[in-house]
Design an enzyme around this catalytic site. Structure first.
Site, PDB file in Angstrom:
ATOM      1  CD  GLU A 104      -3.064  -3.652   5.790  1.00 11.97           C
ATOM      2  OE1 GLU A 104      -4.311  -3.701   5.757  1.00 11.97           O
ATOM      3  OE2 GLU A 104      -2.354  -4.086   4.868  1.00 11.97           O
ATOM      4  CG  HIS A 154       0.945  -6.714   3.447  1.00  8.77           C
ATOM      5  ND1 HIS A 154       1.255  -5.432   3.078  1.00  8.77           N
ATOM      6  CD2 HIS A 154      -0.390  -6.838   3.259  1.00  8.77           C
ATOM      7  CE1 HIS A 154       0.165  -4.797   2.691  1.00  8.77           C
ATOM      8  NE2 HIS A 154      -0.862  -5.630   2.786  1.00  8.77           N
ATOM      9  NE  ARG A 209      -4.782  -8.699  -6.937  1.00 10.66           N
ATOM     10  CZ  ARG A 209      -5.806  -8.158  -7.593  1.00 10.66           C
ATOM     11  NH1 ARG A 209      -5.701  -7.904  -8.883  1.00 10.66           N
ATOM     12  NH2 ARG A 209      -6.920  -7.869  -6.961  1.00 10.66           N
ATOM     13  CG  HIS A 261      -1.711  -1.214   1.405  1.00 13.23           C
ATOM     14  ND1 HIS A 261      -2.616  -1.653   0.471  1.00 13.23           N
ATOM     15  CD2 HIS A 261      -1.739  -2.125   2.415  1.00 13.23           C
ATOM     16  CE1 HIS A 261      -3.176  -2.771   0.895  1.00 13.23           C
ATOM     17  NE2 HIS A 261      -2.655  -3.078   2.069  1.00 13.23           N
TER      18      HIS A 261
END
Length: 319
Positions: A120, A178, A198, A103
């Protein structure tokens, strides 16, 4: 006046890697299958949470923030975020491996998408034998080598992997590669952002037989290529993860103990997630609300002096 917690209708998202654990975990009945995500609290456009009980039933989270502002968010959050809700709260059930992702940080996300980036964290609720979490680079690579490894399907060779177990926590700042491996049921707390690049998807095909889109070039500039020796969190005390975007604390309470105070260190709303058992949550005005396994409650910032009693595992989240 907001004098009680808010409960929202979850958005149950069907995906190709989704499993069948979220509905029974939450104690709900649904005809949906392959549920990979339950968006418990969301202000993402198109999927804004709607209150499903109490005096504000039918109102959206955004409407309530526009009406109550700092009373709901807290004065400091209101100064920083205005009427935007800063967090997205999810449950995730991975029957299969999720794609390898990264991200962007706030700067890059604002530049490219005019929205916040995404930092996150994951807290593991349940696993099956062999479940893994992939997080971070285990050896130094260059952006050029990254592109080469994506092209020849060797990128997984340089990504750190961990056997996962209930109670594990992984903090994932923007820029860290991740992926959630098959067999993990977890809680995810993140910035309000739905921007994902992605990187790799195991040559998986969509329902029409087409390869899923990769974002190789967008991800190249978003990746943090720093190598760390360990990407698993090792919390001391109740604080699982703390950063400028959120604090997440875990409370393990039992019926033999007195009511347990829920820490309220920030000028913020408090989100309570119940991961096991059930608990009575009381706040300063004497109101008591019972929370059950799979439930998520949003306590407005004006509701302080929270305590929990019962037998339960809870996560307490503030922004």
């Amino acid at each position: 006046m907001l004098d009680q917690p808010l409960h929202f209708t979850p958005y149950l998202k069907t995906v190709i890697w989704g499993g069948e654990r979220i509905a029974p975990f939450k104690g709900i009945t649904t005809d949906k299958t392959g549920i990979g995500e339950s968006w418990e609290i969301s202000a993402v456009p198109g999927h804004v949470s709607v209150v499903d009980r109490g005096p504000y039933k039918g109102r959206t989270l955004t409407e309530l923030i526009e009406e109550f502002g700092p009373e709901l968010l807290g004065e400091e959050n209101f100064r920083r975020h205005g009427t935007s809700f800063p967090l997205l709260i999810k449950l995730i059930d991975a029957r299969d491996d999720l794609s390898v992702q990264v991200h962007p940080d706030d700067r890059l996300a604002q530049q490219r998408h005019n929205c916040p980036g995404k930092t996150e964290m994951w807290h593991i609720i349940d696993t099956i034998p062999g479940a893994k979490i992939y997080a971070g680079l285990k050896e130094k690579i260059t952006p050029e080598e990254y592109e080469k490894r994506v092209a020849d399907n060797t990128i997984m060779e340089v990504i750190a992997s961990y056997d996962s177990a209930p109670g594990d926590t992984f903090f994932l700042p923007a820029g860290r590669i991740h992926a959630i491996g098959a067999g993990n049921l977890l809680a995810e707390i993140q910035q309000t952002s739905d921007i994902t690049y992605r990187i790799y998807d195991y040559d998986r095909r969509d329902k029409d037989g087409n390869p899923r889109e990769l974002h190789t070039f967008q991800a190249r500039d978003a990746i943090d290529y720093t190598v760390h020796s360990d990407y698993r969190s090792h919390p001391e005390g109740s604080l699982l993860a703390g950063c400028r975007y959120f604090d997440v604390r875990r409370l393990d309470i039992d019926s033999d103990s007195a009511a347990t105070p829920i820490e309220h260190p920030r000028d913020s709303f408090t989100i309570i997630m119940c991961l096991d058992g059930s608990a009575d949550i009381a706040h300063g005005n004497g109101c008591v609300t019972t929370i059950h396994c799979g439930d998520t409650l949003l306590y407005p910032a004006t509701l302080r002096e929270l305590t929990a009693s019962g037998t339960a595992t809870l996560l307490s989240v503030q922004s």
